[in-house]
Scaffold this motif. Structure first.
Motif, PDB file in Angstrom:
ATOM      1  N   SER A 431       0.849  -1.359  -0.037  1.00  7.47           N
ATOM      2  CA  SER A 431      -0.001  -0.124   0.211  1.00  7.47           C
ATOM      3  C   SER A 431       0.520   1.252  -0.139  1.00  7.47           C
ATOM      4  CB  SER A 431      -1.104   0.496   1.000  1.00  7.47           C
ATOM      5  OG  SER A 431      -1.929   1.405   1.053  1.00  7.47           O
ATOM      6  N   SER A 432       0.631   1.671  -1.116  1.00  8.39           N
ATOM      7  CA  SER A 432       1.681   3.274  -1.145  1.00  8.39           C
ATOM      8  C   SER A 432       0.867   4.083  -2.206  1.00  8.39           C
ATOM      9  CB  SER A 432       3.237   2.747  -2.287  1.00  8.39           C
ATOM     10  OG  SER A 432       3.863   3.620  -1.959  1.00  8.39           O
ATOM     11  N   PHE A 433       2.226   5.210  -2.380  1.00 10.17           N
ATOM     12  CA  PHE A 433       1.340   6.791  -2.890  1.00 10.17           C
ATOM     13  C   PHE A 433       0.558   5.587  -4.499  1.00 10.17           C
ATOM     14  CE2 PHE A 433       1.238   9.354  -6.479  1.00 10.17           C
ATOM     15  CZ  PHE A 433       0.402  10.535  -6.004  1.00 10.17           C
ATOM     16  N   SER A 434      -0.579   6.106  -4.811  1.00 11.55           N
ATOM     17  CA  SER A 434      -1.143   5.462  -6.332  1.00 11.55           C
ATOM     18  C   SER A 434      -1.819   6.308  -6.683  1.00 11.55           C
ATOM     19  CB  SER A 434      -1.736   3.705  -6.771  1.00 11.55           C
ATOM     20  OG  SER A 434      -1.930   3.667  -5.223  1.00 11.55           O
ATOM     21  N   ASP A 435      -2.070   5.912  -8.118  1.00  7.30           N
ATOM     22  CA  ASP A 435      -4.017   7.278  -7.977  1.00  7.30           C
ATOM     23  C   ASP A 435      -5.014   6.362  -8.425  1.00  7.30           C
ATOM     24  OD1 ASP A 435      -5.152   9.210 -10.275  1.00  7.30           O
ATOM     25  OD2 ASP A 435      -5.095   7.367 -11.529  1.00  7.30           O
ATOM     26  N   GLU A 442       1.092   1.101 -13.394  1.00  7.68           N
ATOM     27  CA  GLU A 442       1.143   2.456 -13.252  1.00  7.68           C
ATOM     28  C   GLU A 442       2.517   3.582 -13.049  1.00  7.68           C
ATOM     29  OE1 GLU A 442      -1.494   4.474  -9.588  1.00  7.68           O
ATOM     30  OE2 GLU A 442      -0.402   5.659  -9.457  1.00  7.68           O
ATOM     31  N   SER A 443       2.355   4.322 -14.058  1.00  7.92           N
ATOM     32  CA  SER A 443       3.814   5.222 -13.754  1.00  7.92           C
ATOM     33  C   SER A 443       3.075   6.439 -13.845  1.00  7.92           C
ATOM     34  CB  SER A 443       4.502   4.848 -14.526  1.00  7.92           C
ATOM     35  OG  SER A 443       4.344   5.107 -16.059  1.00  7.92           O
ATOM     36  N   GLY A 444       3.651   7.188 -13.067  1.00  7.80           N
ATOM     37  CA  GLY A 444       3.268   8.913 -13.179  1.00  7.80           C
ATOM     38  C   GLY A 444       4.250   9.748 -12.682  1.00  7.80           C
ATOM     39  N   VAL A 445       3.931  10.938 -12.156  1.00  5.90           N
ATOM     40  CA  VAL A 445       4.708  11.773 -11.627  1.00  5.90           C
ATOM     41  C   VAL A 445       3.623  13.216 -10.704  1.00  5.90           C
ATOM     42  CG1 VAL A 445       6.315  13.922 -12.248  1.00  5.90           C
ATOM     43  CG2 VAL A 445       6.245  12.304 -13.646  1.00  5.90           C
ATOM     44  N   PHE A 446       4.282  13.094  -9.888  1.00  5.60           N
ATOM     45  CA  PHE A 446       3.356  14.161  -9.308  1.00  5.60           C
ATOM     46  C   PHE A 446       3.783  15.070  -8.580  1.00  5.60           C
ATOM     47  CE2 PHE A 446       2.031  15.593  -4.745  1.00  5.60           C
ATOM     48  CZ  PHE A 446       0.742  14.956  -4.114  1.00  5.60           C
ATOM     49  N   VAL A 465       0.371  13.233 -12.673  1.00  2.59           N
ATOM     50  CA  VAL A 465       0.328  12.604 -14.212  1.00  2.59           C
ATOM     51  C   VAL A 465      -0.177  11.430 -14.469  1.00  2.59           C
ATOM     52  CG1 VAL A 465       0.373  12.964 -16.389  1.00  2.59           C
ATOM     53  CG2 VAL A 465       0.402  14.692 -14.962  1.00  2.59           C
ATOM     54  N   ALA A 466      -0.930  10.320 -14.357  1.00  2.00           N
ATOM     55  CA  ALA A 466      -0.336   8.867 -14.230  1.00  2.00           C
ATOM     56  C   ALA A 466      -1.321   7.828 -15.911  1.00  2.00           C
ATOM     57  CB  ALA A 466      -1.210   8.030 -13.159  1.00  2.00           C
ATOM     58  N   TYR A 467      -0.018   7.566 -15.903  1.00  2.01           N
ATOM     59  CA  TYR A 467      -0.189   6.164 -16.741  1.00  2.01           C
ATOM     60  C   TYR A 467      -0.571   4.629 -16.657  1.00  2.01           C
ATOM     61  CZ  TYR A 467       0.496   3.919 -20.782  1.00  2.01           C
ATOM     62  OH  TYR A 467       0.233   3.230 -22.734  1.00  2.01           O
ATOM     63  N   HIS A 468      -1.618   4.297 -17.209  1.00  9.18           N
ATOM     64  CA  HIS A 468      -1.457   3.094 -16.948  1.00  9.18           C
ATOM     65  C   HIS A 468      -1.728   2.193 -18.339  1.00  9.18           C
ATOM     66  CE1 HIS A 468      -3.429   3.857 -12.908  1.00  9.18           C
ATOM     67  NE2 HIS A 468      -4.261   4.872 -13.503  1.00  9.18           N
TER      68      HIS A 468
END
Length: 644
Positions: A431-435, A442-446, A465-468
């Motif tokens: 359980s960690s940071f995720s969209d 998932e990959s992304g930048v916050f 911005v998150a990409y699945h």
């Protein structure tokens, strides 16, 4: 008639109460929780954790980082600032010195005042059983909820419609804690059927801390977290809106599971942390417990069920039908400003996990009955810059999350977080940071900016911005999501707080024809709270939502609140009107809470909702709290707390 008698009995109890100040930290906590509309479950768990911490129990002159971390509502930067200030200027003479720490805003400063105190330096004393039994404190809490309506499908339930729980805890200073939690959801059998031992869910625990080199040991039901949660985090893991204000690092800790939550939210066994020598510590745990699962025809497990409900024969059939044995270890090294760690966890299921892979979203879910995960975590912390991250492996698939915080000058804090979770990566307790809701696919930048220009203003802005790359529950192909939010808090004086926020999410998801389209959701909130005098506090808020997808839906809710506090008695009333044109424009609100119970509501449709709270202290050892909800689903709840 029965309702009137019920109210009369409560009023008589209040009149019998003797005068005593009523410390109510929940008011501040509720205001913090209202800023986050996506992590209600985590706020409920944090509320339970804080309810288990005695008021004014943390001495700021001798506290450790771990003491501050257990409070949960502070960011890593705020913890650093408090800890460094206390270490540099100790002994502190007054909690008012927290005003000198610019990163601590007024709301958190008020909340800290309930848990911190100024004390003289104390020497550690050896444990003595007689002293423990004599000076240890006992606390008993009970809760009952009585609905004034008949729930849907009530005739299918195995039990009655009342919800209740019982909680006992023993505590000796900060060194020993033991307790038992027994809970029953509405509709579950009680001392009958499959629940012949009474309650549907039991949690028990025993914890000892700071015993020589043994810094922490927990037996029974416990939670664990290591690194940034890519392998194990059954403690609190905040979502994006919380991350912008609070913390993203889960820390390395074992905690008693004093919650009513079930599912995969806890372990049952033994966990311990030993400090081998000053920079090096070693943690290990072993757990064996049963969980709920939906079974396939051949007896394998198709899905794990985590809601904890056992109200109907079908739900009861799933109860504890699958066993899990889990073991893990973590090594942690702290050398000045640097941190390094390594974690390994192994789990074995008594049944094979065989998800329905005909659905694309399940194609890369956990399969089999043996699972191994390993990771390394790392970090650097200084006054102006901090960096931390974790990289994990699962059957050759990788997951990594890394965060950088820069403070160019005291009022401004900038954060950048990057994550990459392979769609083949899978971890049972991650359980960690995720969209989304999983550490997978998932990959992304916050990025976020937190600015405190002065003691009156607090501004925050974030974008994600998150990409699945693989299918999700909302999209049958690759999709991209964008999430932005701006919030502002204005405190012109200690008696007035004004808060506003706006959030826009743009998500790609399937329409009725399975074509990928963008869904736009706008959410806004404007709230104000004013303390008129020592007795009265009033508030008002307006929440609005507009959703644009295949059709446009919108909705709003407007509420007024008033609070009266006088010595032993505290009364609060909330009146709210809500209107939405559809479920996609649903609204989330958090109201006042009874002890160990966070009252959060999802509103859609239209109607009025009125909530009344009453709390009182009866004598030195007894407190009573009640809640009445007047709406289409009216109910009454009573909580009784005994402290010895």
């Amino acid at each position: 008639m029965s309702r009137s008698i019920f109210v009369l009995i409560l009023c008589m109890c209040f009149l019998m109460a003797s005068a005593q100040d009523f410390d109510d930290w929940e008011e501040c906590f509720e205001m913090l929780a209202e800023t986050d509309d996506e992590s209600v479950e985590n706020w409920e768990r944090l509320h339970e954790d804080l309810s288990g911490i005695p008021l004014h129990s943390i001495d700021i002159n001798s506290c450790t980082r771990a003491d501050l971390e257990q409070l949960g509502f502070l960011s890593n930067a705020q913890i650093d600032d408090i800890y460094d200030y206390a270490r540099r200027y100790r002994p502190l003479r007054s909690l008012g010195e927290l005003l000198l720490i610019r990163s601590i805003d007024g709301l958190r400063r008020r909340l800290l005042g309930y848990f911190l105190y100024i004390g003289e330096a104390k020497k550690k004393e050896p444990l003595n059983v007689k002293e423990i039994l004599k000076r240890g404190s006992h606390e008993i809490n009970t809760f009952v909820n009585v609905p004034f309506y008949t729930p849907e499908d009530n005739d299918k339930y195995l039990g009655y419609k009342y919800k209740h729980w019982l909680r006992y805890q023993f505590r000796y200073k900060s060194m020993i804690k033991a307790g038992l939690v027994a809970s029953q959801d509405a509709g579950e059998p009680f001392f009958s059927g499959e629940n012949k031992l009474g309650y549907d869910h039991y949690s028990y625990y025993f914890q000892m801390k700071d015993i020589g080199r043994l810094t922490n040991v927990v037996a029974g039901c416990f939670r664990a977290s290591f690194g940034m949660g890519l392998i194990v985090n059954t403690n609190i893991s905040y979502g994006k809106t919380s991350l912008a204000n609070y913390t993203s690092v889960t820390g390395n800790a074992f905690r008693p599971h004093s919650s009513r939550m079930s599912g995969l939210s806890y372990f049952r066994g033994v966990g311990a942390t030993v400090r081998l020598f000053r920079p090096l510590s070693f943690s290990a745990f072993i757990s064996w417990r049963d969980v709920d699962a939906t079974l396939n025809v051949d007896g394998t497990a198709r899905t794990l069920v985590t809601n904890g409900y056992h109200r109907t024969p079908a739900e009861m059939k799933k109860k504890n039908n699958t066993g899990i044995t889990t073991g893990g270890a973590h090594v942690d090294v702290d050398v000045k400003a640097f941190h390094f760690g390594a974690t390994a966890v192994m789990s074995h299921f008594s049944r094979d996990l065989v998800p329905n892979t005909n659905q694309l979203v399940n194609r890369h879910r956990l399969k089999g009955n043996d699972f191994v995960n390993a990771s390394i975590d790392y970090g650097y912390r200084s006054h102006r810059l901090s960096f931390n991250g974790e990289t994990a492996l699962s059957k050759g698939a990788i997951a990594t999350v890394n965060r950088l915080i820069v403070k160019p000058w005291s009022p401004l804090s900038l954060m950048v977080l990057y994550r990459f979770y392979s769609f083949k990566y899978a971890s049972l307790y991650a359980s960690s940071f995720s969209d989304g809701s999983r550490v997978q696919n998932e990959s992304g930048v916050f990025v976020s900016a937190d600015y405190l220009p002065n003691r009156k203003w607090h501004l925050n802005l974030y974008a994600d911005v998150a990409y699945h790359p693989w299918a999700t529950t909302a999209a049958s192909q690759s999709s991209t999501n964008i999430d932005t939010r701006f919030e502002a808090e204005f405190i012109p004086s200690e008696k007035l707080t004004i808060y506003g926020r706006y959030r826009l999410t743009i998500r790609q998801q399937d329409d009725a024809d399975n074509h990928l389209r963008r869904c736009y959701v706008h959410r806004g909130r404007l709230a104000a709270s004013a303390r008129l005098n020592r007795l009265w506090q009033v508030g008002a808020n307006v929440d609005a939502c507009m959703s644009a997808f295949e059709q446009n839906d919108w909705g709003y809710t407007a509420g007024l609140s008033a609070r009266f506090s006088w010595h032993w008695l505290s009364l609060k009333a909330i009146a709210r009107y809500y209107y939405t044109t559809g479920y996609s424009a649903r609204l989330y609100v958090i109201e006042g809470a009874l002890p160990y119970t966070m009252n959060s509501q999802m509103l859609y449709g239209n109607g009025f909702r009125t909530t009344l709270f009453a709390k009182a202290v009866i004598g030195r050892h007894l407190s009573l709290a009640s809640q009445f909800v007047l709406s289409s689903r009216s109910s009454a709840s009573v909580s009784l707390r005994v402290k010895l």
